[in-house]
Design a protein around this motif. Structure first.
Motif, PDB file in Angstrom:
ATOM      1  N   ILE A 100       9.786  20.866   2.367  1.00 30.56           N
ATOM      2  CA  ILE A 100      10.665  20.173   1.353  1.00 30.56           C
ATOM      3  C   ILE A 100      10.522  20.555  -0.004  1.00 30.56           C
ATOM      4  O   ILE A 100       9.878  20.529  -0.560  1.00 30.56           O
ATOM      5  N   GLY A 254       5.384   6.026   3.604  1.00 33.58           N
ATOM      6  CA  GLY A 254       4.143   6.368   3.077  1.00 33.58           C
ATOM      7  C   GLY A 254       3.266   6.653   4.328  1.00 33.58           C
ATOM      8  O   GLY A 254       1.860   6.269   4.083  1.00 33.58           O
ATOM      9  N   GLU A 255       3.709   6.616   5.507  1.00 35.63           N
ATOM     10  CA  GLU A 255       3.067   6.818   6.616  1.00 35.63           C
ATOM     11  C   GLU A 255       2.900   8.414   7.042  1.00 35.63           C
ATOM     12  O   GLU A 255       3.034   9.219   6.370  1.00 35.63           O
ATOM     13  N   ARG A 256       2.220   8.444   8.323  1.00 32.12           N
ATOM     14  CA  ARG A 256       1.927  10.077   8.744  1.00 32.12           C
ATOM     15  C   ARG A 256       3.421  10.533   9.234  1.00 32.12           C
ATOM     16  O   ARG A 256       4.101  10.200   9.658  1.00 32.12           O
ATOM     17  N   GLY A 257       3.333  11.680   9.070  1.00 37.15           N
ATOM     18  CA  GLY A 257       4.289  12.641   9.349  1.00 37.15           C
ATOM     19  C   GLY A 257       4.579  13.022  10.937  1.00 37.15           C
ATOM     20  O   GLY A 257       5.579  12.674  11.462  1.00 37.15           O
ATOM     21  N   SER A 290       3.791  10.230   3.701  1.00 38.48           N
ATOM     22  CA  SER A 290       2.558   9.959   2.527  1.00 38.48           C
ATOM     23  C   SER A 290       2.495  10.656   1.607  1.00 38.48           C
ATOM     24  O   SER A 290       2.204  10.576   0.583  1.00 38.48           O
ATOM     25  N   ASN A 291       2.912  11.910   1.974  1.00 38.80           N
ATOM     26  CA  ASN A 291       2.600  13.159   0.940  1.00 38.80           C
ATOM     27  C   ASN A 291       4.115  13.571   0.440  1.00 38.80           C
ATOM     28  O   ASN A 291       4.356  14.639  -0.356  1.00 38.80           O
ATOM     29  N   MET A 292       5.208  12.687   0.677  1.00 38.50           N
ATOM     30  CA  MET A 292       6.294  13.129  -0.133  1.00 38.50           C
ATOM     31  C   MET A 292       6.499  12.365  -1.385  1.00 38.50           C
ATOM     32  O   MET A 292       5.578  11.456  -1.396  1.00 38.50           O
ATOM     33  N   PRO A 293       7.471  12.589  -2.329  1.00 41.32           N
ATOM     34  CA  PRO A 293       7.178  11.922  -3.662  1.00 41.32           C
ATOM     35  C   PRO A 293       6.900  10.583  -3.656  1.00 41.32           C
ATOM     36  O   PRO A 293       7.808   9.826  -2.995  1.00 41.32           O
ATOM     37  N   VAL A 294       6.141  10.003  -4.532  1.00 40.29           N
ATOM     38  CA  VAL A 294       5.733   8.633  -4.568  1.00 40.29           C
ATOM     39  C   VAL A 294       6.897   7.685  -5.127  1.00 40.29           C
ATOM     40  O   VAL A 294       7.130   6.523  -4.454  1.00 40.29           O
ATOM     41  N   ARG A 297       9.191   7.037  -2.342  1.00 39.53           N
ATOM     42  CA  ARG A 297       8.793   5.981  -1.302  1.00 39.53           C
ATOM     43  C   ARG A 297       8.858   4.608  -1.843  1.00 39.53           C
ATOM     44  O   ARG A 297       9.353   3.668  -1.125  1.00 39.53           O
TER      45      ARG A 297
END
Lengths: 576, 459
Positions: A100, A254-257, A290-294, A297
């Protein structure tokens, strides 16, 4: 009016030169990154940006859109997978590949796709907000009702029929208002309803411990807190798969891909037990891993609940799973700390409790503006640090929700799944739903269930003694209680989410299973009183065979066979 | 932009503050020229029209207001190439092995971009590590992130090395490439790894990043990102299956806390920053398989739990992100069992998609569940025996108690070089399950009992 960036610190950007309203969406920098105004101070405003801000410099331009963060509502929501701000991930992949990148915009609803619109209102009809003016067959089983946006009313001067794109005009009111199949709604504002009603129908989930012991009502709220590895996500996914609602909104917050990939892989292939159609056809997925912008989220739960409200307004039963609300709370904490706000408990902002209750309050069983009945059931996973339920997110959630499914790491470790602790969990709907269960399941269901709960409570007390003296030191009738409870736990409460048959257990089957265990209990108690040795009662083959009937495809025949055998075996035991 | 600024107004810990600069981008890479001629590198943490804050990787020792700061106009990038295999690099990507600089095929931002969940392929290819407690009961699959939760003084390094040596996908000839990132480990530990890599020839297909205990803590924040960038490049551009070993995540988190304190941030639990979950996720989530690409990134990180406490924020937040954990137990280690893996708190979330007929064996799940249930009960009974003595137990309970011992002795215990195939592992499982009365095998379908139970199989 044009503004510029003054300061960049992670996802928080300070701008100056424009005068936005709170929660206005602004475009930040040369790449036009999307952000939302969260604080105004003199000539400066603070913006949380939904995308990565690396390389963004002070002095770059800022444009105010004047709109608050909104979602597009209309045909095409179902079967979609969105990020936290309703950008379709499929479109993002087409535009920028497997990773992304930022600065790409994408419409929530496709502007290309054509839908067949069948009007149900006619020229001259007087309509108000929430009234249905036509229908679109969105998926095989879901009829999408095109409604007048809540704030609009008037008399129809023209209404069309035929094939349209979502943004084409299909209806015009006498006051000149033009309506398309799509409407926009700001995510932070609940959509209005006619009246909130008391929830009095259960949400049937096909999960024995949930339906049987701790039911949630349609329109109710439930929380699943548990330490990692205790099965929150599996439980949430089971609910998304098997709940008997018309629409499911699943928020991966905010969880796992890989978990979202799993859902995407599985849902198109699984069948909705009610309609036989692929589950994906009734599902909207929101994936902000979880690794996408906070900041995105933080927005994702609002995006999800607004979509849920939209389908509720059509008179549908919607269930919404948020996995996990703790990650959402952490996003709030992260942004709050960048704003240098005074922290409350454990660094969470002082408004944590208010935000949580506002969110859960958007659930409910309602009469819609048009007079239909619809519902949103909200089930939130909570991930307490260290599995400690006294932390702020769990505690603030428990003050609001009516059902508490407590996951237990100890049960998970011995592979007792779903690892929901039957002693600490509760449902405040049990009483209210008793009437429904009596009418729709069986008149003796409530008694059966109460007896089972009572036995399990006794077991807990007996276990304490066993821990000290060993089970052989207990009197025989108490040993029998332990054995029946073991059966309840292993035959009834344990359910294998990965077994093709056991993953979904219809209510009728739940009733019969519980009834069979209770039958053994009664007969064994009688036999024991008649002087049959404990050892013989415990070694009945039918008792062990009962363990496996839940896995049988032909459940009824298997159960009948076991019950017949049980009668025979008990008859052989005799007694005095 | 090569302009040099000599406008440093404040130096505090690893942070440097400057005034009156041209607009500087957030996260931009910075070089600092010291009066003695050396240079250091840093990164922009906060930028405004009036003030810029820079975090210096190599520490601020020797810096003063005379030092010149140059903004490079780009974020931190790692030069990548297939020739990185076999190389030993520093924690910030400079060659340490005396070899030439990497001639880059590409230069990639070390922060990586997040993988679109829609592009992900659910991991499901079984990796055989040759260790029964992993293969049998906590199966690892390609594209998974499965850390080892250990404690000080436990043999986690040996386990990690054994896995790096033995990991393979049965039936496939492709080897794993290994990317090894050391974060704040001692030079002794690093030596241990390097010697083993050299001895087994693994170094040829490895890229090593070393940030040792005496290297600057700030550099530790970049080291794993460098390693993962290299891993992603090898996996997605060169179709390799990459096993990434990050050790030790605890040192990384300590560095994170140190930086947070230097920046005077509001601390979260136990002083760790509130964004630690997000930060750790930006490492762990860089594992996976992408639809339509051949390679994969599998992460096997090592984390030492402070005080063996699994609820400490570091293992706790990790456990919420990773797809399970392998827990090393001090109790088993004291008993002299290697590998001392306690299966009860261990978990592989992706196990179910990697096992079963056609992948491992049809009875795998049932066997694993049965052993878990029996072992958990057996361990509980040990507590009871300590109070009431063995004689007070029922016959059934005694059998289960014995099973727990057998399980540790025959299933868990294995040699440091013993590479068990999955068949071996499952056969060992059956040989100990056979010691239980058949009526207790409630988790196993009758057809598997008929097929694999030694008592029936031999007939």
């Amino acid at each position: 009016m044009k503004g510029e960036i003054y300061r960049v610190a992670g996802p928080v950007v300070t701008i100056r030169g424009i005068k936005p309203k709170m929660y206005d969406v602004v475009q930040v920098g040369h790449e036009g990154l999307m952000g939302e105004v969260i604080r105004i101070e003199g000539d400066k405003a603070t913006v949380q940006v939904y995308e990565d801000t690396a390389g963004i410099k002070p002095g770059e331009p800022v444009v105010n859109t004047g709109m608050s963060l909104s979602v597009e509502l209309g045909p095409g929501l179902l079967e979609s997978i969105y990020d936290g701000i309703q950008r379709p991930l499929m479109v993002l992949q087409e535009k920028m590949g497997d990773f992304i990148q930022r600065g790409v915009t994408a419409n929530g609803l496709s502007r290309e796709k054509v839908w067949e619109f069948r009007p149900t209102a006619k020229k001259g009809d007087s309509v108000k907000g929430g009234d249905v003016i036509g229908l679109v067959q969105e998926t095989e089983n879901i009829e999408h009702k095109i409604m007048v946006p809540p704030t609009i009313s008037g008399t129809i001067s023209e209404i069309k029929a035929g094939k349209f794109k979502v943004d084409e005009i299909i209806c015009v009111l006498e006051n000149g208002t033009q309506l398309s199949m799509m409407q926009k709604w700001p995510v932070r504002k609940p959509r209005p309803v006619g009246k909130k009603l008391m929830p009095n129908k259960p949400l049937i989930t096909g999960q024995r411990i949930l339906d049987g012991l701790f039911p949630v009502a349609k329109g109710g709220t439930a929380a699943i807190p548990g330490p990692f590895g205790s099965g929150k996500t599996v439980t949430q996914q089971q609910l998304a798969k098997w709940s008997d609602t018309d629409i499911v909104v699943y928020i991966g917050c905010g969880e796992r891909g890989n978990e979202m990939a799993d859902v995407l892989n599985e849902f198109p292939e699984l069948q909705d037990p009610k309609t036989g159609r692929p589950l994906m056809e009734r599902t909207v997925l929101i994936a902000n891993t979880s690794n996408m912008p906070v900041a995105a989220r933080e927005a994702s739960v609002y995006t999800g609940i607004t979509i849920a409200e939209y389908y509720r307004d059509m008179g549908y039963d919607v269930s919404l799973m948020a996995d996990s609300t703790s990650r959402w709370a952490e996003a709030m904490r992260e942004i709050s700390s960048r704003l240098e706000e005074m922290p409350g408990e454990e660094g969470y902002p002082a408004y944590l409790s208010a935000r949580l209750s506002e969110f859960y309050e958007r659930a409910g069983y309602v009469r819609t503006l048009e007079g239909q009945e619809g519902s949103i059931t909200v089930i939130g996973a909570v991930s307490p640090p260290g599995g400690d339920f006294s932390e702020p997110v769990t505690q603030n959630t428990l003050r609001i929700v009516k059902v508490f499914w407590a996951l237990d790491a100890k049960l998970a470790q011995r592979r007792h799944f779903p690892s929901i602790n039957w002693l600490t969990s509760y449902s405040l709907y049990t009483q209210g739903l008793s009437g429904w269960f009596g009418e729709n399941v069986a008149p003796d269901w409530v008694t059966l269930r109460d007896n089972a709960m009572d036995l399990l409570q006794q077991e807990a007390e007996l276990q304490e003694i066993v821990q000290l003296v060993g089970s052989d030191a207990l009197p025989e009738d108490q040993q029998l209680v332990l054995e029946i409870c073991r059966m309840l736990r292993e035959y009834f409460l344990q359910q294998n989410a990965f077994h093709p048959v056991d993953t979904y257990c219809p209510f009728d089957k739940q009733y019969k299973l519980l009834k069979a265990i209770s039958k053994y209990g009664e007969m064994a108690t009688a036999a024991l009183e008649a002087g049959v040795p404990m050892k013989d009662i415990l070694s009945l083959e039918s008792k062990d065979e009962l363990a496996k009937v839940k896995f049988e495809e032909n459940f009824q025949d298997a159960l009948d066979a076991v019950l017949t055998k049980m009668d025979k075996e008990f008859a052989q035991l005799g007694g005095k | 932009m090569t302009k040099e600024y000599k406008t440093i107004t404040e130096i505090s810990g690893p942070l440097v503050f400057l005034e009156k600069t041209e607009p500087v981008g957030y996260n931009e890479l910075v070089t600092i020229n010291l009066p003695d001629g050396t240079t250091k590198r840093g990164q922009v943490l906060d930028t405004s029209a009036d003030m810029v804050a820079v975090q210096v990787f190599e520490g601020t020792g020797g810096l003063n207001e005379e030092s010149g700061v140059v903004f490079t106009g780009e974020t931190i990038k790692l030069p990548v190439s297939k020739d990185m295999l076999g190389r030993i690099l520093s924690g910030s990507g400079e060659p340490l092995d005396g070899g030439p600089r990497i001639i880059p095929e590409d230069r990639v931002d070390v922060n990586g971009a997040s993988m679109n969940p829609y592009s992900r392929m659910p991991p499901e290819e079984f990796i055989q590590t040759g260790i029964s407690t992993i293969d049998g009961t906590n199966t690892l699959v390609r594209g998974q992130k499965l850390p080892i939760f250990s404690g000080s003084g436990l043999p986690h390094n040996e386990i990690a090395l054994q896995i790096a040596r033995q990991a393979k996908v049965p039936g496939s000839t492709e080897d794993f490439a290994v990317v090894f990132a050391a974060m704040g480990i001692t030079s002794e530990e690093a030596q241990y790894f390097m010697e083993d890599f050299e001895k087994t020839g693994a170094l040829e297909r490895a890229v090593v990043f070393l940030n040792l205990a005496d290297d600057p803590a700030v550099e530790r924040l970049i080291t794993p990102r460098m390693a993962l960038t290299a891993a992603e490049y090898l996996a997605y551009e060169h179709d390799m299956h990459v096993l990434v070993i990050l050790t030790d995540i605890t040192n990384y988190c300590e560095a994170l806390r140190q930086m947070g304190a230097a920046r005077e941030e509001v601390p979260g639990r136990r002083g760790y920053p509130g964004y630690m979950y997000t930060d750790l996720a930006s490492l762990y989530e860089r594992a996976g398989v992408i639809k339509g690409r051949k390679g994969s990134v599998t992460q096997f990180s090592i984390l030492t739990m402070p005080g063996d406490d699994i609820t400490h924020p570091i293992p706790d937040l990790s456990g919420y992100i990773t797809e399970g954990q392998i827990v090393v137990s001090r109790e088993l280690h004291r008993k002299g069992i290697y590998p001392p893996i306690n299966v009860l708190p261990s978990l592989s979330r992706l196990m179910n998609s990697g096992i079963g007929a056609g992948k491992t064996r049809d009875d795998h799940k049932a066997v694993s569940d049965q052993m878990y249930a029996a072992y958990a009960e057996g361990r509980d009974l040990r507590g009871l025996v300590a109070i009431v003595g063995k004689e007070a137990l029922s016959e059934r309970d005694q059998k289960i108690l014995e099973f727990a011992d057998l399980f540790e002795d025959r299933f868990v215990r294995q040699g440091r070089d013993e590479d068990r195939t999955i068949e071996d592992t499952l056969n060992v499982s059956w040989s100990i399950l056979a010691e239980l009365p058949e009526a207790l095998l409630t988790r196993v379908d009758n057809k598997y009992i008929q097929k694999y139970h030694p008592a029936h199989k031999s007939k």
